[in-house]
Design an enzyme around this catalytic site. Structure first.
Site, short mmCIF file in Angstrom:
data_model
loop_
_atom_site.label_atom_id
_atom_site.label_comp_id
_atom_site.label_asym_id
_atom_site.label_seq_id
_atom_site.Cartn_x
_atom_site.Cartn_y
_atom_site.Cartn_z
N ASN A 1 1.11 -1.07 0.02
CA ASN A 1 0.21 0.01 -0.23
C ASN A 1 0.56 1.61 0.11
O ASN A 1 1.59 1.76 0.30
CB ASN A 1 -1.35 0.21 1.18
CG ASN A 1 -0.34 -0.25 2.80
OD1 ASN A 1 1.31 -0.50 2.66
ND2 ASN A 1 -0.61 0.77 3.59
N ILE A 2 0.51 1.98 -0.69
CA ILE A 2 0.89 3.18 -0.60
C ILE A 2 0.26 4.92 -0.58
O ILE A 2 -1.19 4.74 -1.07
CB ILE A 2 1.95 4.02 -2.12
CG1 ILE A 2 2.66 2.69 -2.86
CG2 ILE A 2 2.18 5.15 -2.62
CD1 ILE A 2 2.60 2.98 -3.72
N GLU A 3 0.43 5.66 0.32
CA GLU A 3 -0.02 6.62 0.67
C GLU A 3 0.48 8.04 -0.20
O GLU A 3 1.72 7.75 0.76
CB GLU A 3 -0.19 7.24 2.90
CG GLU A 3 -1.41 5.10 2.97
CD GLU A 3 -0.93 4.92 4.77
OE1 GLU A 3 -1.42 4.44 4.88
OE2 GLU A 3 -1.23 5.73 4.48
N HIS B 1 -3.66 0.65 -2.79
CA HIS B 1 -3.78 -0.49 -2.01
C HIS B 1 -2.78 -1.66 -2.35
O HIS B 1 -2.49 -1.39 -3.57
CB HIS B 1 -5.39 -0.64 -1.65
CG HIS B 1 -6.98 -0.05 -0.92
ND1 HIS B 1 -7.92 -0.88 -0.85
CD2 HIS B 1 -6.58 1.57 -0.99
CE1 HIS B 1 -8.23 0.48 0.11
NE2 HIS B 1 -7.60 2.21 -0.71
N GLU C 1 -3.65 -4.01 -2.81
CA GLU C 1 -3.91 -5.43 -3.87
C GLU C 1 -3.53 -4.44 -5.86
O GLU C 1 -3.33 -4.96 -6.59
CB GLU C 1 -5.37 -6.04 -3.89
CG GLU C 1 -4.94 -6.22 -2.32
CD GLU C 1 -5.51 -5.83 -1.41
OE1 GLU C 1 -5.18 -4.56 -1.31
OE2 GLU C 1 -5.88 -5.99 -0.49
N CYS D 1 -10.46 -5.48 1.23
CA CYS D 1 -10.92 -3.76 1.50
C CYS D 1 -12.22 -4.43 0.88
O CYS D 1 -11.98 -4.83 -1.04
CB CYS D 1 -10.97 -3.08 2.02
SG CYS D 1 -10.38 -2.57 0.24
N CYS E 1 -11.11 -3.08 -3.06
CA CYS E 1 -10.40 -4.20 -3.54
C CYS E 1 -10.95 -5.40 -4.41
O CYS E 1 -10.47 -5.67 -5.46
CB CYS E 1 -8.51 -4.70 -2.65
SG CYS E 1 -7.67 -3.34 -1.85
ZN LIG Z 1 -7.82 -3.02 0.10
#
Ligand SMILES: [Zn+2]
Length: 298
Positions: free
Chosen positions: A89-91, A102, A104, A129, A132
């Site tokens: 995951n990358i924010e 996300h 995935e 989630c 995804c």
């Molecule tokens: Zn997700």
């Protein structure tokens, strides 16, 4: 090498650590394991199939960029030929949370940028989630995609997404990862990075808006990473082209401060545009990153 990768390596069983440490510490490691490397890991670690992929998840999660949540998720997708592609995951700080990638999405888009056209399964360290699950429902071969979680039997995607809404509900036949390039002319574009972005647009999946679009990122050592737009039948889980290009950049081991310039190409007079969001995200990353933009027409 990232500290997180060094730490992840220590979480692997000794036999597996011995096999993968040389690959991972190589500066050219692309967060991908070839079928031959998978066979070697299986032979030397007594782990195979899903058990091996689950054990490798800390390596995938080491690629997470999580300045907001500090909650690191790792995902590994397997292409039809047995290649494993890692993702995390990358924010992004300073922009709205909708820009988040996300794990995935990262692993899937990573595989896509390297030419995978169909995935057999995905292994994740947390349950996917809803966003995804919907994103994966757009995939070529979604009907046969298997999801593997720790301590849970493998299940098909549709066990996690019953009564799903998907491309067919909007009368769309094309699927994400299907290799069906568009025919936008790009030969006359004389800025190389913009041409790379336009070539990515030709490989984008945008059957709902028709806004074929792509981004290219150049790093300070001259490497170029392209990202294609990945649209989704439910619209919101769509992955913008900047995000896909940043996934390719991140999974190649670069950091945001390695980025030297960025280009976006998208369709003329489309009903949607990535221009303002791309500029906003780049501004939040570094307002001094040079940015070029062009529209394309058939
Ligand atoms: Zn997700």
């Amino acid at each position: 090498m990232r500290t997180a990768l060094t730490d992840a390596l220590t979480q692997l069983p000794d036999a597996l650590q011995r096999v993968v440490s040389d690959w991972i510490t190589n500066t050219h490691f692309g967060a991908t394991f070839s079928p031959e490397q998978v066979a070697q890991m299986e032979a030397e670690s007594d782990l195979s199939g899903a058990a091996l992929r689950l054990t490798l998840l800390p390596i995938a999660a080491a690629y997470a960029v999580t300045p907001i949540s500090t909650f690191n998720v790792g995902a590994i997708v397997r292409g039809e030929d047995g290649t494993l592609y890692l993702g995390a995951n990358i924010e992004f700080t300073g922009v709205q949370l909708g820009q988040t990638i996300h794990a995935e999405q990262c692993a899937i888009a990573h595989a896509w940028t390297k030419g995978a056209t169909r995935l057999t399964d995905i292994t994740i360290n947390y349950s996917p989630c809803g966003h995804c699950r919907q994103f994966m429902n757009e995939l070529n071969g979604a009907e046969s995609l298997t999801i593997q979680l720790p301590k849970t039997d493998p299940k098909p995607l549709h066990a996690y997404l019953p009564d799903s809404f998907g491309p067919a509900d909007l009368g769309v036949e094309s699927r994400l990862l299907t290799d069906a390039p568009h025919q936008l002319p790009t030969d006359d574009i004389d800025i190389p990075l913009l041409k790379a972005a336009a070539d990515a647009a030709n490989r984008s999946h945008a059957p709902y808006s028709g806004n074929y679009s792509g981004v290219a990122v150049e790093t300070s050592d001259g490497a170029v990473f392209s990202g294609m737009y990945a649209e989704n039948a439910a619209f919101n889980p769509s992955l913008p082209p900047l995000q896909v290009a940043l996934i390719a950049t991140n999974m190649a081991g670069y950091h945001w401060d390695d980025i030297r310039s960025v280009a976006l190409a998208e369709m003329t007079n489309s009903t949607v545009s990535h221009l303002t969001d791309t500029q906003a995200t780049l501004d939040a990353m570094d307002p001094d990153i040079p940015f070029v933009y062009s529209t394309l027409s058939t």
